[in-house]
Enzyme design. Sequence first.
Site, PDB file in Angstrom:
ATOM      1  N   MET A   1       0.805  -1.224   0.000  1.00 41.30           N
ATOM      2  CA  MET A   1       0.000   0.000   0.000  1.00 41.30           C
ATOM      3  C   MET A   1       0.838   1.275   0.000  1.00 41.30           C
ATOM      4  O   MET A   1       0.318   2.345  -0.302  1.00 41.30           O
ATOM      5  CB  MET A   1      -0.950  -0.002   1.203  1.00 41.30           C
ATOM      6  CG  MET A   1      -0.242   0.045   2.538  1.00 41.30           C
ATOM      7  SD  MET A   1      -1.376   0.251   3.950  1.00 41.30           S
ATOM      8  CE  MET A   1      -2.315  -1.258   3.949  1.00 41.30           C
TER       9      MET A   1
ATOM     10  N   SER B   1       3.709   0.321  -7.994  1.00 37.19           N
ATOM     11  CA  SER B   1       3.233  -0.795  -8.795  1.00 37.19           C
ATOM     12  C   SER B   1       3.707  -0.539 -10.221  1.00 37.19           C
ATOM     13  O   SER B   1       4.110   0.588 -10.548  1.00 37.19           O
ATOM     14  CB  SER B   1       1.711  -0.917  -8.732  1.00 37.19           C
ATOM     15  OG  SER B   1       1.293  -1.245  -7.409  1.00 37.19           O
TER      16      SER B   1
ATOM     17  N   HIS C   1       4.375 -11.824  -9.073  1.00 39.29           N
ATOM     18  CA  HIS C   1       2.995 -11.330  -9.050  1.00 39.29           C
ATOM     19  C   HIS C   1       2.838 -10.181  -8.072  1.00 39.29           C
ATOM     20  O   HIS C   1       1.787  -9.559  -7.987  1.00 39.29           O
ATOM     21  CB  HIS C   1       2.024 -12.454  -8.700  1.00 39.29           C
ATOM     22  CG  HIS C   1       1.840 -12.728  -7.244  1.00 39.29           C
ATOM     23  ND1 HIS C   1       2.893 -12.990  -6.389  1.00 39.29           N
ATOM     24  CD2 HIS C   1       0.727 -12.787  -6.478  1.00 39.29           C
ATOM     25  CE1 HIS C   1       2.432 -13.195  -5.174  1.00 39.29           C
ATOM     26  NE2 HIS C   1       1.122 -13.076  -5.186  1.00 39.29           N
TER      27      HIS C   1
ATOM     28  N   GLY D   1       6.031  -9.790  -2.475  1.00 39.12           N
ATOM     29  CA  GLY D   1       6.335 -10.932  -1.618  1.00 39.12           C
ATOM     30  C   GLY D   1       6.376 -10.555  -0.149  1.00 39.12           C
ATOM     31  O   GLY D   1       6.964  -9.545   0.240  1.00 39.12           O
TER      32      GLY D   1
END
EC number: 6.5.1.8
Length: 406
Positions: A287, A291, A311, A314
Site C-alpha cells: 500500500m 506498482s 505477481h 512478496g
Amino acid sequence: MPYQVIDGVRVFGEPEPQALAQAKTCARTGRVAGVALMADHHKGYSQPIGGVVVYEPDQVSPSGVGFDIACGNKAARTPLTLPQIAPDLPRIMDRIWQEISFGIGRKNPRPVEHPVLEHPLWRDEKHLRSLHRMAADQLGTVGGGNHYVDLFVEPPTQRIWVGVHFGSRGPGFRIASGVLNLMRNRPFDDPRTGERMDEPPALLDLETELGRFYWEAMHLAGQFAYAGRDHVVGQVLRILGTQADLEVHNHHNFAWLEEIGGQKAIVVRKGATPNFPAQLSFVGGSMGDISVILRGKESDEARASYRSTVHGAGRLMSRTQAVGKWRRQGGRRVRVGGAVDMEAVRRNLVARGIELRGGGPDEAPAVYRRLQPVLDAHAGSVDILHVLEPIGVAMAGPEVFDPYKD
C-alpha cells in the site's frame, strides 16, 4: 547468472529457506519437468507462493494452484490527471469504500448480471450447482486479505490509473477445497480440515473423471474472477466519471497447458505471472510502494523461469507476526505482540498524500519486500513500461473476517 540452481530448483532473488524446502518437495513429487521460484517467493500451502512447477501434460496439482483460483490483477489507465482529481480525492476514496463491497457481504443488494453466471457447468456439474447462488452473491466483491482497489498516478504524465487485485472468491475456494476433499475420499462440501502447509502437492491425472472436472471447474473459476475484476474496475471508472484508454489484465494461481522446450506441459503458477514476449502484466506492490506495468521479453532468463515473473513484492512477515496473537484480557479478546504500529503507518501514508480506507497491520508496507529489488532480479526477462505511485488504497479492514482470502 540471474538465478541460482539449488537441488534442481531455479531460484530468482534471495532464497527463502521454507519456500525453497517446499519447492524441493514439489520437484520430487509427481512427473515434474522443472521447478522455479520467482524473486517474490515465500511459503505457501503445498506449493510456495511465487513457485512455478512444470508437470507432464497429463498431471495437475489442485493444491499447487491453491484456494484462490485465478487470483489476479487488472489495471486501467484513464485520461484524467492528478491535478484534475486531487481536490476531490478524499471524496472519491470515500465513494469507492462505500460503494464497492469488501469482505463477504454485498453493499449493493442488487446482484451483478454477467454471462459467466449462465455458463452450463453451473447446471451440468452436480458439485457446482450448489455454488451458483454463492457465485451470484459474490460476483464483483473484492474480499479481504491482500485484495485491494487502488488509485495510482504515473508521475511523468500525471495520468490516473485504477488497479485491483482479487480472485475467484468463495466459488474458487469451494472448488479447490471440494476437489481436495474428493481426492481424500471425503464429501465435496466437507469443511476443509487437517491440511498441513508442508504436505506434498496433491496430484490429479487429467484423464480421470475427477481430473477433467477439476480442469473445467478451474477454468470456470478463472472466468468468474475476470468478470469480477472487470466489474469492479468499471465501478471505479464510473465513480471517476471517465473511461479507460488502456487496460492490462492478468492472473496467477492457475494451471496452463503450454509448450516447454518443444514439449507440451502443464505449468502450475502459484503467485507467479505468465510472462511471454510482448505480454503485458500489472504487478502491484504494498500500500505504500510502487506498482508497475511490465512487458515480457525474449531471453535465456525468460526461458529459465518457464516464461514466468513475479505477481507482487512478496511477504516478509506473517499475518500473525504483523497483527499479534489473540489474548484474553479483562474478559475480552485482544491482539497483543504485533510488530506493526498501524497508527504510525496511517500517519506516514497521510504525510505522503496517500488516502487509505480500511487496511490493517497484516498489509502494512513493512510486511512486504520493496517491489523494485524484486523486479531487478528479473530484469533480463521484463521491461518496465509504467511505474505507478499509490494515491488511494481501499482494502477490507482488520475487523473483517473473510475465509476466502489468499
